[in-house]
Design a protein around this motif. Structure first.
Motif, PDB file in Angstrom:
ATOM      1  N   SER A 148       0.790  -1.313  -0.136  1.00  0.00           N
ATOM      2  CA  SER A 148       0.067   0.180  -0.057  1.00  0.00           C
ATOM      3  C   SER A 148       0.764   1.158   0.047  1.00  0.00           C
ATOM      4  O   SER A 148       0.570   2.274  -0.391  1.00  0.00           O
ATOM      5  CB  SER A 148      -1.021   0.031   1.218  1.00  0.00           C
ATOM      6  OG  SER A 148      -0.195   0.228   2.473  1.00  0.00           O
ATOM      7  N   LEU A 149       1.905   1.050   0.376  1.00  0.00           N
ATOM      8  CA  LEU A 149       3.119   2.245   0.627  1.00  0.00           C
ATOM      9  C   LEU A 149       2.651   3.388   1.630  1.00  0.00           C
ATOM     10  O   LEU A 149       2.725   4.457   1.271  1.00  0.00           O
ATOM     11  CB  LEU A 149       3.340   2.985  -0.981  1.00  0.00           C
ATOM     12  CG  LEU A 149       4.035   1.855  -1.980  1.00  0.00           C
ATOM     13  CD1 LEU A 149       4.292   2.906  -3.236  1.00  0.00           C
ATOM     14  CD2 LEU A 149       5.448   1.707  -1.437  1.00  0.00           C
ATOM     15  N   VAL A 150       1.937   2.746   2.550  1.00  0.00           N
ATOM     16  CA  VAL A 150       1.384   3.719   3.624  1.00  0.00           C
ATOM     17  C   VAL A 150       2.493   3.505   4.827  1.00  0.00           C
ATOM     18  O   VAL A 150       2.738   2.284   5.107  1.00  0.00           O
ATOM     19  CB  VAL A 150       0.038   3.244   3.932  1.00  0.00           C
ATOM     20  CG1 VAL A 150      -0.560   3.946   5.478  1.00  0.00           C
ATOM     21  CG2 VAL A 150      -0.955   3.406   2.914  1.00  0.00           C
ATOM     22  N   SER A 151       2.926   4.584   5.332  1.00  0.00           N
ATOM     23  CA  SER A 151       3.778   4.492   6.485  1.00  0.00           C
ATOM     24  C   SER A 151       3.149   4.818   7.881  1.00  0.00           C
ATOM     25  O   SER A 151       2.062   5.343   7.947  1.00  0.00           O
ATOM     26  CB  SER A 151       4.839   5.526   6.113  1.00  0.00           C
ATOM     27  OG  SER A 151       5.674   5.254   5.038  1.00  0.00           O
ATOM     28  N   ALA A 152       3.771   3.907   9.111  1.00  0.00           N
ATOM     29  CA  ALA A 152       3.393   4.320  10.168  1.00  0.00           C
ATOM     30  C   ALA A 152       4.395   4.738  10.954  1.00  0.00           C
ATOM     31  O   ALA A 152       5.659   4.105  10.899  1.00  0.00           O
ATOM     32  CB  ALA A 152       2.432   3.117  10.705  1.00  0.00           C
ATOM     33  N   ILE A 153       4.173   5.431  12.290  1.00  0.00           N
ATOM     34  CA  ILE A 153       5.330   5.595  13.114  1.00  0.00           C
ATOM     35  C   ILE A 153       4.928   5.119  14.673  1.00  0.00           C
ATOM     36  O   ILE A 153       3.700   5.327  15.080  1.00  0.00           O
ATOM     37  CB  ILE A 153       5.660   7.069  13.316  1.00  0.00           C
ATOM     38  CG1 ILE A 153       5.916   7.889  12.055  1.00  0.00           C
ATOM     39  CG2 ILE A 153       6.555   7.441  14.177  1.00  0.00           C
ATOM     40  CD1 ILE A 153       5.847   9.329  12.084  1.00  0.00           C
ATOM     41  N   LYS A 154       5.835   4.322  15.197  1.00  0.00           N
ATOM     42  CA  LYS A 154       5.644   4.186  16.584  1.00  0.00           C
ATOM     43  C   LYS A 154       6.544   4.834  17.378  1.00  0.00           C
ATOM     44  O   LYS A 154       7.730   4.754  17.183  1.00  0.00           O
ATOM     45  CB  LYS A 154       5.966   2.512  16.467  1.00  0.00           C
ATOM     46  CG  LYS A 154       5.708   1.898  18.315  1.00  0.00           C
ATOM     47  CD  LYS A 154       6.032   0.489  18.301  1.00  0.00           C
ATOM     48  CE  LYS A 154       5.915  -0.058  19.621  1.00  0.00           C
ATOM     49  NZ  LYS A 154       6.406  -1.467  19.636  1.00  0.00           N
ATOM     50  N   TRP A 155       6.056   5.660  18.155  1.00  0.00           N
ATOM     51  CA  TRP A 155       6.821   6.511  19.154  1.00  0.00           C
ATOM     52  C   TRP A 155       7.248   5.778  20.402  1.00  0.00           C
ATOM     53  O   TRP A 155       6.413   4.978  20.959  1.00  0.00           O
ATOM     54  CB  TRP A 155       5.914   7.859  19.652  1.00  0.00           C
ATOM     55  CG  TRP A 155       5.781   8.638  18.166  1.00  0.00           C
ATOM     56  CD1 TRP A 155       4.679   8.695  17.499  1.00  0.00           C
ATOM     57  CD2 TRP A 155       6.761   9.487  17.543  1.00  0.00           C
ATOM     58  NE1 TRP A 155       4.783   9.613  16.459  1.00  0.00           N
ATOM     59  CE2 TRP A 155       6.067  10.127  16.570  1.00  0.00           C
ATOM     60  CE3 TRP A 155       8.111   9.858  17.892  1.00  0.00           C
ATOM     61  CZ2 TRP A 155       6.840  10.966  15.649  1.00  0.00           C
ATOM     62  CZ3 TRP A 155       8.680  11.033  16.951  1.00  0.00           C
ATOM     63  CH2 TRP A 155       7.962  11.374  16.154  1.00  0.00           C
ATOM     64  N   GLY A 156       8.344   6.085  20.856  1.00  0.00           N
ATOM     65  CA  GLY A 156       8.971   5.725  22.029  1.00  0.00           C
ATOM     66  C   GLY A 156       8.161   6.193  23.185  1.00  0.00           C
ATOM     67  O   GLY A 156       7.509   7.313  22.846  1.00  0.00           O
ATOM     68  N   GLU A 157       8.295   5.958  24.381  1.00  0.00           N
ATOM     69  CA  GLU A 157       7.233   6.127  25.421  1.00  0.00           C
ATOM     70  C   GLU A 157       7.621   7.834  25.971  1.00  0.00           C
ATOM     71  O   GLU A 157       6.632   8.260  25.990  1.00  0.00           O
ATOM     72  CB  GLU A 157       7.580   5.315  26.628  1.00  0.00           C
ATOM     73  CG  GLU A 157       6.657   5.695  27.974  1.00  0.00           C
ATOM     74  CD  GLU A 157       7.033   4.769  29.133  1.00  0.00           C
ATOM     75  OE1 GLU A 157       6.537   4.947  30.186  1.00  0.00           O
ATOM     76  OE2 GLU A 157       7.677   3.804  28.915  1.00  0.00           O
ATOM     77  N   LYS A 158       8.582   8.036  25.854  1.00  0.00           N
ATOM     78  CA  LYS A 158       9.254   9.583  26.168  1.00  0.00           C
ATOM     79  C   LYS A 158       8.815  10.358  25.076  1.00  0.00           C
ATOM     80  O   LYS A 158       8.897  11.851  25.380  1.00  0.00           O
ATOM     81  CB  LYS A 158      10.544   9.686  26.614  1.00  0.00           C
ATOM     82  CG  LYS A 158      11.133   8.639  27.593  1.00  0.00           C
ATOM     83  CD  LYS A 158      12.564   8.983  27.991  1.00  0.00           C
ATOM     84  CE  LYS A 158      12.855   8.085  29.159  1.00  0.00           C
ATOM     85  NZ  LYS A 158      14.497   8.205  29.459  1.00  0.00           N
ATOM     86  N   TYR A 159       8.566  10.098  23.730  1.00  0.00           N
ATOM     87  CA  TYR A 159       8.081  10.723  22.756  1.00  0.00           C
ATOM     88  C   TYR A 159       7.020  10.962  22.017  1.00  0.00           C
ATOM     89  O   TYR A 159       6.664  11.865  21.331  1.00  0.00           O
ATOM     90  CB  TYR A 159       9.280  10.556  21.728  1.00  0.00           C
ATOM     91  CG  TYR A 159      10.735  10.675  22.257  1.00  0.00           C
ATOM     92  CD1 TYR A 159      11.477  11.911  21.849  1.00  0.00           C
ATOM     93  CD2 TYR A 159      11.526   9.611  22.784  1.00  0.00           C
ATOM     94  CE1 TYR A 159      12.553  11.853  22.399  1.00  0.00           C
ATOM     95  CE2 TYR A 159      12.714   9.633  23.217  1.00  0.00           C
ATOM     96  CZ  TYR A 159      13.322  11.075  23.001  1.00  0.00           C
ATOM     97  OH  TYR A 159      14.623  11.137  23.616  1.00  0.00           O
ATOM     98  N   ALA A 160       5.975  10.082  22.556  1.00  0.00           N
ATOM     99  CA  ALA A 160       4.637   9.832  21.987  1.00  0.00           C
ATOM    100  C   ALA A 160       3.840  11.324  22.511  1.00  0.00           C
ATOM    101  O   ALA A 160       3.860  11.352  23.935  1.00  0.00           O
ATOM    102  CB  ALA A 160       3.912   8.776  22.496  1.00  0.00           C
ATOM    103  N   SER A 161       3.337  12.200  21.867  1.00  0.00           N
ATOM    104  CA  SER A 161       2.684  13.187  21.936  1.00  0.00           C
ATOM    105  C   SER A 161       1.819  13.677  20.832  1.00  0.00           C
ATOM    106  O   SER A 161       1.992  13.025  19.630  1.00  0.00           O
ATOM    107  CB  SER A 161       3.427  14.355  22.346  1.00  0.00           C
ATOM    108  OG  SER A 161       4.250  14.906  21.020  1.00  0.00           O
TER     109      SER A 161
END
Length: 243
Positions: A148-161
């Motif tokens: 699908s060429l769709v990207s996703a980001i998984k943020w680290g605990e300290k950086y998720a906002s």
């Protein structure tokens, strides 16, 4: 400052090759060639030795390529990621390129890894270890679905906002997370510090064919560098220039 950079399947480089800037335990001429930051001993200069056409220049080419990926995001989804992969082995022509680097910015050691090809960034990771910390931690990991060429980001605990999550809106398959930041109306102080580091510290390559005249005069005209300092350097070079 860079601690090291490694690259695989890039131009004439086939298997993973690493260029390290970390000094060994020798203290010989430390005052000239070594600087220290956060317990890291980093060389100010690293020579690359090899025969003509052995690939020395291609090692250097990874620096402007990485800088471009961070600072110059594509304007359209249809734009390819232009670079050459290793072409002398048919088994490697369709394999992804890997770039890994450890660098120091804002009193932190960052580990950054990219896995990409001419169409999309498959995987992108950033980890951080502040000076004095015993171990590093995840900042983000980005993945792109090949179909699908769709990207996703998984943020680290300290950086998720909420601000960080906005970056996914501008994260197309052919740009890095940093590139998405460049195109987003988002305030993330730590990411701005890293992007500024790539912009200000990671200077363009200079070769015997590079014309530096326009670069220098443009910097003087915009007051980014001091004309008096340039003149002083010319005096020290003893090239007969007075002003």
């Amino acid at each position: 400052m860079f601690l090291d950079i490694a690259v695989e399947n890039f131009r004439s480089i086939k298997e993973l090759q690493t260029l390290s800037f970390e000094a060994d335990n020798s203290r010989h001429l430390d005052e000239y060639f070594v600087m220290e930051a956060g317990g890291y001993r980093v060389l100010k200069m690293v020579p690359i030795l090899g025969a003509n056409a052995s690939g020395k220049s291609n090692v250097l080419e990874v620096f402007p390529f990485l800088r471009e990926l961070v600072l110059r995001p594509k304007n359209s989804k249809s734009e390819p990621i232009k670079y050459d992969r290793f072409a002398l082995d048919a088994a490697w022509k369709n394999r992804d390129t890997i770039i890994e680097t450890n660098f120091i910015c804002d009193e932190k050691r960052y580990y950054y890894r990219l896995e990409l090809n001419n169409t999309f960034v498959r995987n992108e990771q950033l980890r951080c270890q502040p000076f004095g910390a015993k171990k590093d931690h995840a900042v983000f990991e980005r993945t792109t679905d090949e179909s699908s060429l769709v990207s996703a980001i998984k943020w680290g605990e300290k950086y998720a906002s909420a601000e960080a999550r906005k970056l996914q809106l501008n994260l197309t398959h052919n740009v890095t997370v940093f590139g998405s930041f460049q195109r987003s109306n988002v305030a993330l102080a730590w990411m701005k510090a890293v992007v500024d580091w790539f912009d200000e510290y990671m200077m363009p390559n200079v070769s015997p064919h590079t014309d530096l005249t326009e670069y220098t005069t443009r910097k003087i005209a915009s007051a980014d560098i001091d004309k008096a300092q340039v003149v002083d350097l010319l005096h020290k070079a003893d090239v007969g220039v007075d002003g």
